[in-house]
Motif scaffolding. Structure first.
Motif, PDB file in Angstrom:
ATOM      1  N   VAL A   1       0.872  -1.176   0.000  1.00 43.88           N
ATOM      2  CA  VAL A   1       0.000   0.000   0.000  1.00 43.88           C
ATOM      3  C   VAL A   1       0.911   1.228   0.000  1.00 43.88           C
ATOM      4  O   VAL A   1       1.418   1.634   1.052  1.00 43.88           O
ATOM      5  CB  VAL A   1      -0.927   0.013   1.227  1.00 43.88           C
ATOM      6  N   PRO A   2       1.160   1.819  -1.182  1.00 43.53           N
ATOM      7  CA  PRO A   2       2.114   2.934  -1.257  1.00 43.53           C
ATOM      8  C   PRO A   2       1.493   4.246  -0.787  1.00 43.53           C
ATOM      9  O   PRO A   2       0.263   4.390  -0.736  1.00 43.53           O
ATOM     10  CB  PRO A   2       2.428   2.995  -2.757  1.00 43.53           C
ATOM     11  N   ASP A   3       2.349   5.191  -0.454  1.00 42.33           N
ATOM     12  CA  ASP A   3       1.870   6.535  -0.123  1.00 42.33           C
ATOM     13  C   ASP A   3       1.503   7.318  -1.366  1.00 42.33           C
ATOM     14  O   ASP A   3       0.612   8.178  -1.336  1.00 42.33           O
ATOM     15  CB  ASP A   3       2.962   7.302   0.642  1.00 42.33           C
ATOM     16  N   GLU A   4       2.192   7.056  -2.473  1.00 42.34           N
ATOM     17  CA  GLU A   4       1.986   7.812  -3.705  1.00 42.34           C
ATOM     18  C   GLU A   4       1.419   6.917  -4.803  1.00 42.34           C
ATOM     19  O   GLU A   4       1.879   5.799  -5.010  1.00 42.34           O
ATOM     20  CB  GLU A   4       3.311   8.415  -4.192  1.00 42.34           C
ATOM     21  N   LYS A   5       0.409   7.444  -5.505  1.00 41.54           N
ATOM     22  CA  LYS A   5      -0.194   6.732  -6.621  1.00 41.54           C
ATOM     23  C   LYS A   5      -0.211   7.641  -7.839  1.00 41.54           C
ATOM     24  O   LYS A   5      -0.259   8.860  -7.709  1.00 41.54           O
ATOM     25  CB  LYS A   5      -1.625   6.294  -6.289  1.00 41.54           C
ATOM     26  N   ASP A   6      -0.167   7.021  -9.027  1.00 37.38           N
ATOM     27  CA  ASP A   6      -0.270   7.814 -10.249  1.00 37.38           C
ATOM     28  C   ASP A   6      -1.031   7.014 -11.302  1.00 37.38           C
ATOM     29  O   ASP A   6      -1.472   5.888 -11.053  1.00 37.38           O
ATOM     30  CB  ASP A   6       1.104   8.258 -10.753  1.00 37.38           C
ATOM     31  N   GLU A   7      -1.183   7.580 -12.490  1.00 32.67           N
ATOM     32  CA  GLU A   7      -2.005   6.971 -13.530  1.00 32.67           C
ATOM     33  C   GLU A   7      -1.462   5.627 -14.005  1.00 32.67           C
ATOM     34  O   GLU A   7      -2.221   4.774 -14.458  1.00 32.67           O
ATOM     35  CB  GLU A   7      -2.125   7.930 -14.727  1.00 32.67           C
ATOM     36  N   VAL A   8      -0.153   5.435 -13.920  1.00 36.08           N
ATOM     37  CA  VAL A   8       0.446   4.199 -14.437  1.00 36.08           C
ATOM     38  C   VAL A   8       0.997   3.303 -13.331  1.00 36.08           C
ATOM     39  O   VAL A   8       1.688   2.328 -13.614  1.00 36.08           O
ATOM     40  CB  VAL A   8       1.560   4.522 -15.460  1.00 36.08           C
TER      41      VAL A   8
END
Length: 324
Positions: free
Chosen positions: A81-88
């Motif tokens: 479960v990461p702190d940062e998410k993005d479109e890819v």
């Protein structure tokens, strides 16, 4: 003239006789325990919808692994479960991603433990889908490249088994090619070959923060009403290089587990998913069922249906009960 009939109860008279003729055996070696690792420190936070299951930061993961190993459980599956998410979903294949760091730490602590890496993008994408999205459509082929990158990064971190769960067409072929090209010809693939678009995944999406932000996953996960489609999916994955097959969920799909076991020779994994876990825990906490008896009956049923291995959040509980 005396009655003539079969005396089946003769073999049920005592616990010792019942044990002698028991056909199906559940062992600790059959169990795989899922872990949810998170960024930060000092975190051991219970998932609200999954009593007894925790988000763990890497510094708290050490004690968890010691406990798991002490119970005789030989394999874990790691979700991040990461702190940062993005479109890819770039944190899925980042060298310093949370799963990659967790794998390295577990293998350094317990080299003998089998570490299975869940290979998907949904926990890492801002939209919560398992691939690249364009105009609210999940694109199959562009997603394969990212999934292969993720698998390679996990193998480089030390994962013993890659377990892709995304249900994109061709995902096993793409990941097998990527692993082989990177020199990981001996890393096996545990394919989520038969993964249904199930309502039983709700608590997991709470634990992994992976609920889709629009639509659902029915365009890539299987219709729960379909049986023959499971054969086609499994056959494709075997041709593409899968080493294990998985059926997910388990409890409502015992017939599929038996069908796949009868039809294909690969080791078969049943995923006893979050909703199956949570409803038993809730009923037990309300005093409506005996948790130990129900869980052991349920897991034994999965083995009887044909599962060689079971991924289950009950693994630690079951190991305790079997030891007792």
């Amino acid at each position: 003239m005396p009655l003539s009939f079969d005396r089946h109860r003769r073999l049920r008279q005592t616990a010792a006789i019942r044990a002698m003729v028991r056909e199906t055996h559940l062992r600790v070696d059959d169990l795989i325990y899922p872990l949810f690792v998170v960024e930060g420190s000092g975190i051991r936070r219970e998932v609200p919808s999954m009593p007894g299951v925790y988000h763990l930061s890497l510094d708290r993961l050490t004690e968890e692994i010691d406990e798991i190993a002490g119970l005789g459980i030989r394999a874990v599956m790691v979700f991040g479960v990461p702190d940062e998410k993005d479109e890819v979903g770039s944190q899925a294949y980042c060298e310093t991603g949370i799963v990659q760091r967790a794998i390295r730490q577990i293998k350094a602590q317990r080299p003998e433990m089998v570490v299975i890496a869940d290979t998907c993008l949904c926990e890492y994408t801002s939209h919560g889908h398992c691939g690249v999205v364009e105009n609210e459509q999940v694109l199959n082929d562009p997603s394969l490249e990212l999934l292969a990158k993720t698998a390679v990064s996990q193998a480089q971190a030390g994962a013993d088994i890659i377990a892709p769960s995304n249900m994109m067409d061709g995902f096993v072929a793409a990941i097998r090619h990527g692993l082989d090209e990177a020199g990981f010809e001996n890393v096996p693939i545990m394919s989520y070959a038969i993964k249904y678009a199930s309502a039983f995944y709700g608590p997991f999406r709470d634990a992994a923060d992976s609920a889709p932000q629009f639509g659902d996953r029915k365009t890539y996960q299987m219709d729960p009403a379909n049986r023959l489609e499971a054969f086609r999916e499994a056959e494709s994955d075997i041709k593409e290089g899968a080493d294990f097959l998985m059926v997910k969920p388990a409890l409502a799909y015992m017939d599929i587990i038996r069908d796949i076991k009868n039809r294909f020779p690969l080791p078969l994994v049943a995923y006893n998913v979050s909703g199956e876990y949570s409803m038993v825990k809730a009923a037990a906490q309300n005093g409506w069922i005996d948790e130990k008896t129900v869980v052991m009956e349920m897991l034994t049923g999965m083995k009887r249906a044909g599962a060689d291995l079971i991924i289950t959040y009950f693994a630690k509980d079951a190991a305790h009960w079997m030891a007792d």
